[in-house]
Design a protein around this motif. Structure first.
Motif, PDB file in Angstrom:
ATOM      1  N   MET A  83      17.796 -12.936  76.711  1.00 37.53           N
ATOM      2  CA  MET A  83      17.556 -11.639  76.090  1.00 37.53           C
ATOM      3  C   MET A  83      16.375 -10.916  76.733  1.00 37.53           C
ATOM      4  O   MET A  83      16.418  -9.703  76.940  1.00 37.53           O
ATOM      5  N   GLN A  84      15.311 -11.651  77.061  1.00 35.76           N
ATOM      6  CA  GLN A  84      14.151 -11.032  77.712  1.00 35.76           C
ATOM      7  C   GLN A  84      14.545 -10.366  79.030  1.00 35.76           C
ATOM      8  O   GLN A  84      14.058  -9.292  79.368  1.00 35.76           O
ATOM      9  N   LYS A  85      15.436 -11.004  79.787  1.00 36.26           N
ATOM     10  CA  LYS A  85      15.811 -10.487  81.102  1.00 36.26           C
ATOM     11  C   LYS A  85      16.911  -9.429  81.033  1.00 36.26           C
ATOM     12  O   LYS A  85      17.004  -8.574  81.905  1.00 36.26           O
ATOM     13  N   GLN A  86      17.717  -9.484  79.994  1.00 40.07           N
ATOM     14  CA  GLN A  86      18.880  -8.598  79.920  1.00 40.07           C
ATOM     15  C   GLN A  86      18.558  -7.257  79.274  1.00 40.07           C
ATOM     16  O   GLN A  86      19.179  -6.243  79.603  1.00 40.07           O
ATOM     17  N   ILE A  87      17.596  -7.217  78.366  1.00 42.67           N
ATOM     18  CA  ILE A  87      17.322  -5.991  77.592  1.00 42.67           C
ATOM     19  C   ILE A  87      16.260  -5.151  78.293  1.00 42.67           C
ATOM     20  O   ILE A  87      15.216  -5.661  78.712  1.00 42.67           O
ATOM     21  N   ASP A  88      16.505  -3.840  78.418  1.00 41.32           N
ATOM     22  CA  ASP A  88      15.535  -2.929  79.016  1.00 41.32           C
ATOM     23  C   ASP A  88      14.254  -2.879  78.188  1.00 41.32           C
ATOM     24  O   ASP A  88      14.291  -2.925  76.955  1.00 41.32           O
ATOM     25  N   ASP A  89      13.111  -2.720  78.880  1.00 42.53           N
ATOM     26  CA  ASP A  89      11.815  -2.684  78.197  1.00 42.53           C
ATOM     27  C   ASP A  89      11.749  -1.605  77.117  1.00 42.53           C
ATOM     28  O   ASP A  89      11.154  -1.804  76.059  1.00 42.53           O
ATOM     29  N   ASP A  90      12.353  -0.443  77.395  1.00 38.15           N
ATOM     30  CA  ASP A  90      12.272   0.672  76.456  1.00 38.15           C
ATOM     31  C   ASP A  90      13.076   0.431  75.187  1.00 38.15           C
ATOM     32  O   ASP A  90      12.919   1.156  74.205  1.00 38.15           O
ATOM     33  N   TYR A  91      13.946  -0.559  75.198  1.00 41.09           N
ATOM     34  CA  TYR A  91      14.778  -0.843  74.021  1.00 41.09           C
ATOM     35  C   TYR A  91      14.443  -2.184  73.360  1.00 41.09           C
ATOM     36  O   TYR A  91      15.017  -2.511  72.328  1.00 41.09           O
ATOM     37  N   LYS A  92      13.529  -2.926  73.951  1.00 41.42           N
ATOM     38  CA  LYS A  92      13.273  -4.284  73.462  1.00 41.42           C
ATOM     39  C   LYS A  92      12.880  -4.313  71.988  1.00 41.42           C
ATOM     40  O   LYS A  92      13.376  -5.137  71.219  1.00 41.42           O
ATOM     41  N   GLY A  93      11.955  -3.436  71.585  1.00 44.75           N
ATOM     42  CA  GLY A  93      11.511  -3.442  70.194  1.00 44.75           C
ATOM     43  C   GLY A  93      12.656  -3.216  69.228  1.00 44.75           C
ATOM     44  O   GLY A  93      12.830  -3.964  68.259  1.00 44.75           O
ATOM     45  N   ARG A  94      13.470  -2.196  69.510  1.00 43.10           N
ATOM     46  CA  ARG A  94      14.581  -1.878  68.611  1.00 43.10           C
ATOM     47  C   ARG A  94      15.674  -2.946  68.634  1.00 43.10           C
ATOM     48  O   ARG A  94      16.209  -3.316  67.588  1.00 43.10           O
ATOM     49  N   VAL A  95      15.979  -3.469  69.822  1.00 37.55           N
ATOM     50  CA  VAL A  95      17.033  -4.485  69.905  1.00 37.55           C
ATOM     51  C   VAL A  95      16.586  -5.781  69.241  1.00 37.55           C
ATOM     52  O   VAL A  95      17.340  -6.389  68.466  1.00 37.55           O
ATOM     53  N   PHE A  96      15.350  -6.218  69.517  1.00 44.13           N
ATOM     54  CA  PHE A  96      14.866  -7.445  68.884  1.00 44.13           C
ATOM     55  C   PHE A  96      14.788  -7.294  67.368  1.00 44.13           C
ATOM     56  O   PHE A  96      15.074  -8.229  66.621  1.00 44.13           O
ATOM     57  N   SER A  97      14.389  -6.110  66.903  1.00 43.36           N
ATOM     58  CA  SER A  97      14.292  -5.909  65.455  1.00 43.36           C
ATOM     59  C   SER A  97      15.679  -5.854  64.817  1.00 43.36           C
ATOM     60  O   SER A  97      15.899  -6.406  63.734  1.00 43.36           O
ATOM     61  N   LEU A  98      16.640  -5.184  65.498  1.00 45.07           N
ATOM     62  CA  LEU A  98      18.007  -5.163  64.982  1.00 45.07           C
ATOM     63  C   LEU A  98      18.611  -6.565  64.990  1.00 45.07           C
ATOM     64  O   LEU A  98      19.302  -6.966  64.048  1.00 45.07           O
ATOM     65  N   PHE A  99      18.317  -7.304  66.058  1.00 46.89           N
ATOM     66  CA  PHE A  99      18.801  -8.679  66.148  1.00 46.89           C
ATOM     67  C   PHE A  99      18.252  -9.503  64.975  1.00 46.89           C
ATOM     68  O   PHE A  99      18.988 -10.243  64.312  1.00 46.89           O
ATOM     69  N   GLU A 100      16.956  -9.358  64.715  1.00 46.76           N
ATOM     70  CA  GLU A 100      16.342 -10.116  63.628  1.00 46.76           C
ATOM     71  C   GLU A 100      16.924  -9.710  62.278  1.00 46.76           C
ATOM     72  O   GLU A 100      17.216 -10.555  61.427  1.00 46.76           O
ATOM     73  N   THR A 101      17.106  -8.398  62.076  1.00 44.90           N
ATOM     74  CA  THR A 101      17.649  -7.922  60.805  1.00 44.90           C
ATOM     75  C   THR A 101      19.052  -8.468  60.566  1.00 44.90           C
ATOM     76  O   THR A 101      19.359  -8.999  59.493  1.00 44.90           O
ATOM     77  N   MET A 102      19.914  -8.339  61.583  1.00 49.62           N
ATOM     78  CA  MET A 102      21.303  -8.754  61.413  1.00 49.62           C
ATOM     79  C   MET A 102      21.424 -10.276  61.354  1.00 49.62           C
ATOM     80  O   MET A 102      22.227 -10.816  60.596  1.00 49.62           O
ATOM     81  N   ALA A 103      20.604 -10.977  62.154  1.00 45.70           N
ATOM     82  CA  ALA A 103      20.667 -12.431  62.158  1.00 45.70           C
ATOM     83  C   ALA A 103      20.190 -13.015  60.834  1.00 45.70           C
ATOM     84  O   ALA A 103      20.643 -14.074  60.402  1.00 45.70           O
ATOM     85  N   MET A 104      19.264 -12.296  60.167  1.00 44.74           N
ATOM     86  CA  MET A 104      18.679 -12.820  58.937  1.00 44.74           C
ATOM     87  C   MET A 104      19.240 -12.180  57.680  1.00 44.74           C
ATOM     88  O   MET A 104      18.821 -12.500  56.571  1.00 44.74           O
ATOM     89  N   ALA A 105      20.198 -11.276  57.841  1.00 44.92           N
ATOM     90  CA  ALA A 105      20.667 -10.481  56.702  1.00 44.92           C
ATOM     91  C   ALA A 105      21.180 -11.325  55.543  1.00 44.92           C
ATOM     92  O   ALA A 105      20.999 -10.980  54.375  1.00 44.92           O
ATOM     93  N   LEU A 106      21.844 -12.438  55.856  1.00 41.22           N
ATOM     94  CA  LEU A 106      22.420 -13.277  54.806  1.00 41.22           C
ATOM     95  C   LEU A 106      21.485 -14.393  54.339  1.00 41.22           C
ATOM     96  O   LEU A 106      21.804 -15.104  53.388  1.00 41.22           O
ATOM     97  N   MET A 107      20.321 -14.547  55.001  1.00 41.36           N
ATOM     98  CA  MET A 107      19.434 -15.657  54.649  1.00 41.36           C
ATOM     99  C   MET A 107      18.883 -15.564  53.222  1.00 41.36           C
ATOM    100  O   MET A 107      18.855 -16.569  52.506  1.00 41.36           O
ATOM    101  N   PRO A 108      18.424 -14.376  52.749  1.00 32.75           N
ATOM    102  CA  PRO A 108      17.963 -14.327  51.358  1.00 32.75           C
ATOM    103  C   PRO A 108      19.050 -14.716  50.365  1.00 32.75           C
ATOM    104  O   PRO A 108      18.787 -15.425  49.392  1.00 32.75           O
TER     105      PRO A 108
END
Length: 432
Positions: free
Chosen positions: A348-373
């Motif tokens: 993921m570090q190598k594939q995602i553009d620097d300008d999108y890293k924050g949004r992609v990592f945050s979306l990834f975290e949100t969607m990956a954790m959405a069902l955890m609660p």
């Protein structure tokens, strides 16, 4: 000459980043261990324990998309430092409450929510900054050293927490965390987050995107990455099913098997040793060629571990045998976690553009954790009303079924067409 200086600074970043993570994570883990034990001993309820986990997961799931926007549009260094300062202040607030009126579940849950939000800002922003802090050739080393620092802290903190719990008051745990967080602030302030960054400069006169437009652009970018979409779906369901471990492990060992705090802390330490050993291996080996395939096999191993956790509940074993069994099991689980996570993180570090890293990592975290609660609520309830061993066995079966379906051979070959040639996967397994 300039390149040599940048590489020297990158080396400094590798170690400063590692030490900062080690110190702050040690404090956080000692705090988490003490709070978890405190809740279970005070209430004896898996539901209350799960509620604290929900307070850790739900705020970060909700906040993550906004964190991504902030990380991509503002100074990442300032965000990391401000987050660490907020963490220190939150623990200071809980310390004042504990000294004035004693700890209550409400105070603990509130502090956990605040720490969840600050750790999300710090975690997503740091993840987005790795390629700005170190050169591309050492990204896997940086990710592995980061994981090693977490592992070192995880080894020491449960053991320290187990030895101190009951011997010292809760304010001592909070003071340890505050000191660790303050040292991390000082170290992070010396780092240059733009050293290797490839972010586009702002064009003068260009209209700035709104938060909603920026988040939408991040989502659209993510949709163009089919491999990341597969990883997100797997993470979403796997993280939900691993709620059986998150809630059940502490509950089973402390409440069902009556393991003392020292032995429980050492089993947690074994988990961290496993992570450390595998992180050390990844820090010196070549980059994994087929990360999704390697992670799939690791998740199958997680299913086997879940079944293994239930075995002492169905057999009559001595206390020493139970302790030794869980030490070995948790060591294996720690190694598997790194096998699953590190190759995907580097990819993921190598594939995602620097300008999108924050949004992609945050979306990834949100969607990956959405069902955890939801998973925490469900498993907290199930462990209070059903036999723990059957909850673990069923969850393991579902976990294995999910990864076999979502990462079936046809999907793997679509992501890695070169696998049709035949021999690569065998070499990959041998190196991992």
């Amino acid at each position: 000459m300039e390149d040599a200086l940048k590489l020297k600074k990158a080396t400094y970043h590798l170690w400063t980043f590692t030490i900062s993570k080690l110190i702050s994570t040690f404090g956080a883990n000692v705090y988490s261990f003490a709070i978890s034990f405190y809740i279970l001993q005070m209430t004896g309820s898996a539901t209350n324990f799960a509620a604290n986990l929900i307070c850790s997961l739900l705020p970060r799931t909700i906040a993550a998309p906004f964190v991504g926007y902030v990380a991509d549009n503002y100074s990442r260094k300032a965000i990391v430092i401000c987050s660490q300062i907020a963490t220190t202040m939150a623990i200071g607030g809980l310390l004042i409450v504990s000294l004035h009126s004693g700890l209550s579940l409400a105070a603990i849950y509130t502090t956990t929510c605040i720490l969840s939000i600050t750790s999300t800002f710090s975690g997503v922003t740091f993840s987005s900054s790795i390629t700005g802090l170190v050169d591309e050739a050492r990204i896997q080393k940086a990710m592995s050293l980061n994981q090693m620092s977490i592992s070192f802290a995880s080894i020491g903190s449960p053991a320290v927490g187990g030895l101190l719990f009951g011997a010292v008051s809760m304010p001592v745990f909070l003071i340890i965390y505050m000191i660790a967080s303050s040292i991390a602030i000082v170290l992070e302030s010396t780092m240059n987050f733009k050293l290797f960054a490839k972010r586009k400069g702002k064009v003068e006169g260009e209209k700035k995107e709104s938060m909603w437009q920026s988040m939408k652009a991040g989502f659209n970018y993510l949709k163009l990455q089919p491999l990341l979409i597969i990883v997100i779906w797997i993470a979403l369901l796997v993280n939900f099913l691993l709620g059986a471990f998150e809630v059940g492990y502490s509950y089973i060992l402390i409440e069902k098997l009556k393991m003392n705090s020292q032995h429980f802390g050492l089993t947690q330490g074994a988990f961290a040793v496993g992570m450390l050993v595998m992180s050390l291996y990844f820090s010196v080996r070549k980059e994994v060629k087929f990360p999704l395939l390697v992670s799939k096999r690791g998740i199958l191993g997680m299913g086997a571990i879940l079944v293994g956790i239930s075995i002492p509940l169905m057999m009559s074993l001595s206390n020493l045998s139970i302790f030794a069994y869980y030490v070995v099991l948790m060591f294996g689980f720690g190694t598997i976690i790194i096998i699953v996570n590190t190759p995907l993180q580097v990819m993921m570090q190598k594939q995602i553009d620097d300008d999108y890293k924050g949004r992609v990592f945050s979306l990834f975290e949100t969607m990956a954790m959405a069902l955890m609660p939801l998973g925490m609520v469900l498993y907290g309830f199930l462990y209070d009303v059903l036999p723990a061993q059957w909850i673990l066995i069923l969850s393991a079966a579902l976990l294995i079924g999910v990864v076999l379906l979502l990462a079936r051979p046809a999907v793997i070959k679509r992501v890695y067409p070169e696998l049709d040639k035949g021999k690569e996967p065998k070499r990959e397994v041998e190196t991992v």
